[in-house]
Write an enzyme that holds these catalytic residues in place. Structure first.
Site, PDB file in Angstrom:
ATOM      1  N   THR A  67      12.184 -49.573  -5.704  1.00  0.00           N
ATOM      2  CA  THR A  67      11.200 -48.735  -6.181  1.00  0.00           C
ATOM      3  C   THR A  67       9.889 -49.384  -6.388  1.00  0.00           C
ATOM      4  O   THR A  67       9.810 -50.581  -6.577  1.00  0.00           O
ATOM      5  CB  THR A  67      11.732 -48.215  -7.587  1.00  0.00           C
ATOM      6  OG1 THR A  67      10.908 -47.438  -8.292  1.00  0.00           O
ATOM      7  CG2 THR A  67      12.077 -49.341  -8.596  1.00  0.00           C
ATOM      8  N   ASP A  68       8.901 -48.608  -6.272  1.00  0.00           N
ATOM      9  CA  ASP A  68       7.433 -49.099  -6.681  1.00  0.00           C
ATOM     10  C   ASP A  68       7.098 -49.409  -8.061  1.00  0.00           C
ATOM     11  O   ASP A  68       6.273 -49.825  -8.217  1.00  0.00           O
ATOM     12  CB  ASP A  68       6.352 -47.793  -6.183  1.00  0.00           C
ATOM     13  CG  ASP A  68       6.351 -46.637  -6.617  1.00  0.00           C
ATOM     14  OD1 ASP A  68       7.202 -46.429  -7.643  1.00  0.00           O
ATOM     15  OD2 ASP A  68       5.525 -45.877  -6.489  1.00  0.00           O
ATOM     16  N   GLU A  69       8.105 -48.885  -9.096  1.00  0.00           N
ATOM     17  CA  GLU A  69       8.046 -49.261 -10.241  1.00  0.00           C
ATOM     18  C   GLU A  69       8.116 -50.758 -10.475  1.00  0.00           C
ATOM     19  O   GLU A  69       7.606 -51.096 -11.519  1.00  0.00           O
ATOM     20  CB  GLU A  69       8.910 -48.346 -11.006  1.00  0.00           C
ATOM     21  CG  GLU A  69       8.651 -46.847 -10.999  1.00  0.00           C
ATOM     22  CD  GLU A  69       9.304 -46.302 -12.193  1.00  0.00           C
ATOM     23  OE1 GLU A  69       9.580 -46.807 -13.221  1.00  0.00           O
ATOM     24  OE2 GLU A  69       9.218 -44.957 -12.069  1.00  0.00           O
ATOM     25  N   THR A  96      18.906 -44.752 -12.617  1.00  0.00           N
ATOM     26  CA  THR A  96      17.638 -44.796 -11.997  1.00  0.00           C
ATOM     27  C   THR A  96      16.378 -43.909 -13.057  1.00  0.00           C
ATOM     28  O   THR A  96      15.212 -43.775 -12.674  1.00  0.00           O
ATOM     29  CB  THR A  96      17.405 -43.759 -10.801  1.00  0.00           C
ATOM     30  OG1 THR A  96      17.610 -42.498 -11.098  1.00  0.00           O
ATOM     31  CG2 THR A  96      18.272 -44.400  -9.817  1.00  0.00           C
ATOM     32  N   LYS A 136      15.636 -53.178 -11.997  1.00  0.00           N
ATOM     33  CA  LYS A 136      15.244 -53.048 -10.610  1.00  0.00           C
ATOM     34  C   LYS A 136      14.659 -54.317 -10.050  1.00  0.00           C
ATOM     35  O   LYS A 136      15.106 -54.839  -8.850  1.00  0.00           O
ATOM     36  CB  LYS A 136      14.592 -51.866 -10.010  1.00  0.00           C
ATOM     37  CG  LYS A 136      15.234 -50.421 -10.239  1.00  0.00           C
ATOM     38  CD  LYS A 136      16.538 -50.287  -9.382  1.00  0.00           C
ATOM     39  CE  LYS A 136      16.250 -50.180  -7.823  1.00  0.00           C
ATOM     40  NZ  LYS A 136      17.647 -50.035  -6.976  1.00  0.00           N
ATOM     41  N   ARG A 157       5.946 -41.019 -23.379  1.00  0.00           N
ATOM     42  CA  ARG A 157       6.936 -41.966 -23.214  1.00  0.00           C
ATOM     43  C   ARG A 157       6.556 -43.353 -23.576  1.00  0.00           C
ATOM     44  O   ARG A 157       5.402 -43.849 -23.123  1.00  0.00           O
ATOM     45  CB  ARG A 157       7.343 -42.070 -21.491  1.00  0.00           C
ATOM     46  CG  ARG A 157       8.266 -43.015 -21.244  1.00  0.00           C
ATOM     47  CD  ARG A 157       8.280 -43.026 -19.480  1.00  0.00           C
ATOM     48  NE  ARG A 157       9.393 -41.941 -18.926  1.00  0.00           N
ATOM     49  CZ  ARG A 157       9.413 -41.487 -17.812  1.00  0.00           C
ATOM     50  NH1 ARG A 157       8.617 -42.249 -16.767  1.00  0.00           N
ATOM     51  NH2 ARG A 157      10.090 -40.791 -17.439  1.00  0.00           N
ATOM     52  N   TYR A 199      14.496 -49.956 -17.185  1.00  0.00           N
ATOM     53  CA  TYR A 199      14.882 -49.535 -15.701  1.00  0.00           C
ATOM     54  C   TYR A 199      14.111 -50.327 -14.700  1.00  0.00           C
ATOM     55  O   TYR A 199      14.655 -50.980 -13.866  1.00  0.00           O
ATOM     56  CB  TYR A 199      14.520 -48.043 -15.702  1.00  0.00           C
ATOM     57  CG  TYR A 199      14.385 -47.799 -13.976  1.00  0.00           C
ATOM     58  CD1 TYR A 199      15.435 -47.754 -13.114  1.00  0.00           C
ATOM     59  CD2 TYR A 199      13.195 -47.187 -13.344  1.00  0.00           C
ATOM     60  CE1 TYR A 199      15.454 -47.313 -11.742  1.00  0.00           C
ATOM     61  CE2 TYR A 199      12.881 -47.080 -11.871  1.00  0.00           C
ATOM     62  CZ  TYR A 199      14.124 -47.054 -11.282  1.00  0.00           C
ATOM     63  OH  TYR A 199      14.072 -46.889 -10.010  1.00  0.00           O
ATOM     64  N   GLY A 207      24.219 -39.491  -4.840  1.00  0.00           N
ATOM     65  CA  GLY A 207      23.265 -39.062  -5.625  1.00  0.00           C
ATOM     66  C   GLY A 207      22.038 -38.451  -4.685  1.00  0.00           C
ATOM     67  O   GLY A 207      22.419 -37.989  -3.478  1.00  0.00           O
ATOM     68  N   ASP A 241      30.849 -44.399  -4.134  1.00  0.00           N
ATOM     69  CA  ASP A 241      30.152 -43.745  -5.342  1.00  0.00           C
ATOM     70  C   ASP A 241      30.985 -43.578  -6.567  1.00  0.00           C
ATOM     71  O   ASP A 241      32.261 -43.492  -6.507  1.00  0.00           O
ATOM     72  CB  ASP A 241      29.528 -42.448  -4.867  1.00  0.00           C
ATOM     73  CG  ASP A 241      28.559 -41.853  -5.697  1.00  0.00           C
ATOM     74  OD1 ASP A 241      27.352 -41.967  -5.253  1.00  0.00           O
ATOM     75  OD2 ASP A 241      28.525 -41.623  -6.949  1.00  0.00           O
TER      76      ASP A 241
HETATM   77  O1  DAU Z   1       8.173 -44.287  -8.749  1.00  0.00           O
HETATM   78  C1  DAU Z   1       9.452 -44.165  -8.189  1.00  0.00           C
HETATM   79  C2  DAU Z   1      10.391 -43.972  -9.410  1.00  0.00           C
HETATM   80  O2  DAU Z   1      10.116 -42.579  -9.725  1.00  0.00           O
HETATM   81  C3  DAU Z   1      11.836 -44.150  -9.466  1.00  0.00           C
HETATM   82  O3  DAU Z   1      12.093 -45.521  -9.131  1.00  0.00           O
HETATM   83  C4  DAU Z   1      12.627 -43.563 -10.359  1.00  0.00           C
HETATM   84  O4  DAU Z   1      14.219 -43.485 -10.306  1.00  0.00           O
HETATM   85  C5  DAU Z   1      12.200 -42.108 -10.734  1.00  0.00           C
HETATM   86  O5  DAU Z   1      12.795 -41.694 -11.892  1.00  0.00           O
HETATM   87  C6  DAU Z   1      10.660 -41.853 -10.917  1.00  0.00           C
HETATM   88  O6  DAU Z   1      10.317 -42.432 -11.862  1.00  0.00           O
HETATM   89  P1  DAU Z   1       9.180 -41.842 -12.912  1.00  0.00           P
HETATM   90  O7  DAU Z   1       9.479 -42.121 -14.324  1.00  0.00           O
HETATM   91  O8  DAU Z   1       8.026 -41.614 -12.368  1.00  0.00           O
HETATM   92  O9  DAU Z   1       9.929 -40.297 -12.634  1.00  0.00           O
HETATM   93  P2  DAU Z   1      10.134 -38.949 -13.872  1.00  0.00           P
HETATM   94  O10 DAU Z   1      10.467 -37.858 -12.989  1.00  0.00           O
HETATM   95  O11 DAU Z   1      11.054 -39.373 -14.955  1.00  0.00           O
HETATM   96  O12 DAU Z   1       8.567 -38.792 -14.249  1.00  0.00           O
HETATM   97  C7  DAU Z   1       7.507 -38.598 -13.401  1.00  0.00           C
HETATM   98  C8  DAU Z   1       6.042 -38.539 -14.092  1.00  0.00           C
HETATM   99  O13 DAU Z   1       6.444 -37.306 -15.311  1.00  0.00           O
HETATM  100  C9  DAU Z   1       6.079 -39.673 -15.415  1.00  0.00           C
HETATM  101  O14 DAU Z   1       4.802 -39.988 -15.415  1.00  0.00           O
HETATM  102  C10 DAU Z   1       6.825 -39.083 -16.758  1.00  0.00           C
HETATM  103  C11 DAU Z   1       6.361 -37.672 -16.373  1.00  0.00           C
HETATM  104  N1  DAU Z   1       7.348 -36.653 -17.198  1.00  0.00           N
HETATM  105  C12 DAU Z   1       8.701 -36.822 -16.808  1.00  0.00           C
HETATM  106  C13 DAU Z   1       9.571 -36.070 -17.327  1.00  0.00           C
HETATM  107  C14 DAU Z   1      11.055 -36.063 -17.190  1.00  0.00           C
HETATM  108  C15 DAU Z   1       6.778 -35.722 -18.038  1.00  0.00           C
HETATM  109  O15 DAU Z   1       5.721 -35.627 -18.529  1.00  0.00           O
HETATM  110  N2  DAU Z   1       7.844 -35.004 -18.804  1.00  0.00           N
HETATM  111  C16 DAU Z   1       9.372 -34.968 -18.259  1.00  0.00           C
HETATM  112  O16 DAU Z   1       9.939 -34.454 -19.300  1.00  0.00           O
END
Ligand code: DAU
Length: 334
Positions: free
Chosen positions: A124-126, A84, A152, A272, A148, A10, A33
């Site tokens: 993760t910080d989530e 993730t 975690k 979301r 998710y 990954g 993996d």
């Molecule tokens: O904080 C750590 C986490 O960060 C990890 O544990 C997760 O595995 C990782 O996926 C990530 O989570 P997020 O949900 O923050 O990541 P993501 O890239 O999906 O989204 C980042 C931000 O961008 C979030 O506020 C949602 C927004 N977003 C995301 C996508 C995919 C959009 O606005 N449009 C999109 O198409």
């Protein structure tokens, strides 16, 4: 020394393996993996002939696969294997419970059975949930809000329960949003960069004012390595980049870097469900242990855009087949 890395095909796992093989000449790595959609052999193709690297295909939830990867024994397990992506967890939560909780359980049992000296859970910080103001510290209550992050958090609590109950030698890292080479193009930065390279629009969720703290993947990998080597057993360590940005700020940087404009290339889409507004971690505990991020954010982002530009042969095949189906399910109705 022999370390078992799980989920090493990954994004963060493959970067971690590369850092370890480069910087720790006395370490051999076994990589277990499952090769799910995000576990990509191309991430470590250059290591296939490295005598200090061995790949085992299997799932962390499968006791036999874990046993065969451990073989005659390992000195440590570092568990990167996980489902993730938050949006996928909203569509299909069960896979997350299976890998992130039950898979973690199978590994913890292996640590107990085989007397392995160190187990590090990459988290993760989530798990802290939405942080309206201030920063999350390691002892804060866990308030996960997506399937998710709940899975975690379940994994983390199980790891800590093994410490209290069986004195299992565990460590946990909780990383912030990570970016850099080899990230599957479903996540914000690689999705937006590859869309923009292809002259497509980028889907910003809601008002785009959500805040994430960005950490370069090599800094994240070194943070995990630092905890593995210097952390106190039973402890949790936050790993954060110290680069809080709204999603719109990130979008602006990527538009600039790719030579596209906001008016033609940004589409605000339905938010979301249960979207956390802000994450922020306090990293004083890991700093006190001697770790600090090295990659300045502006440099890291610029280099990442260049990397995706120069590695179309890596990401183009990923943005077909399974990905297109997922993209339609995820975005078509928004
Ligand atoms: O904080 C750590 C986490 O960060 C990890 O544990 C997760 O595995 C990782 O996926 C990530 O989570 P997020 O949900 O923050 O990541 P993501 O890239 O999906 O989204 C980042 C931000 O961008 C979030 O506020 C949602 C927004 N977003 C995301 C996508 C995919 C959009 O606005 N449009 C999109 O198409």
């Amino acid at each position: 020394m022999r370390w078992l890395v799980t989920g090493g095909l990954g994004f963060i796992g493959s970067n971690f393996i590369r850092v370890v093989l480069r910087e720790r000449p006395d370490v051999r790595i076994v990589n277990l993996d499952a090769m799910t959609y995000a576990g990509n052999p191309a991430n470590l193709r250059d290591l296939e002939d490295n005598p200090r690297y061995r790949f085992v295909h299997g799932d962390i939830g499968d006791v036999n696969a874990v046993e065969s990867a451990i073989g005659d024994g390992v000195d440590a397990i570092v568990n990167f294997a996980a489902e993730t992506h938050v949006d996928r967890s909203i569509l299909d939560p069960e896979a997350f419970l299976r890998t992130d909780i039950l898979g973690t359980h199978v590994l913890l049992e292996a640590v107990r059975r085989r007397g392995i000296a160190r187990y590090l859970q990459v988290s993760t910080d989530e798990v802290y949930g939405d942080v309206e103001r201030g920063e999350s510290s390691e002892d804060d209550p866990l308030r996960p809000r997506s399937p998710y992050s709940a899975s975690k958090a379940g994994g983390d609590l199980h790891v800590l329960a093994y410490r209290s109950t069986y004195d299992t030698p565990v460590l946990i890292t909780r990383g912030s949003n990570t970016y850099g080479p080899y990230q599957y193009p479903e996540k914000l930065i690689p999705l937006f960069v590859t869309n923009l390279i292809d002259d497509q629009q980028v889907p910003v969720y809601g008002d785009g004012l959500q805040i994430r703290d960005w950490l370069h993947v090599e800094d994240h990998a070194r943070g995990i390595l630092h905890v593995l080597e210097h952390g106190t057993l039973g402890e949790v360590y936050n790993v954060g980049g110290g680069n809080p940005r709204t999603n719109l700020e990130i979008t602006r940087l990527l538009l600039e870097g790719c030579g596209r404009s906001h008016d033609t290339h940004v589409r605000h889409v339905v938010d979301r469900p249960g979207h956390d507004r802000r994450y922020a971690v306090n990293t004083a505990k890991l700093s006190a242990l001697g770790w600090a991020p090295r990659v300045p954010f502006a440099d890291g982002i610029a280099a990442t855009i260049v990397w995706y530009r120069e590695h179309e042969s890596w990401w183009r095949p990923l943005k077909s087949g399974e990905f297109l189906e997922y993209y339609k399910r995820q975005y078509a109705h928004r």
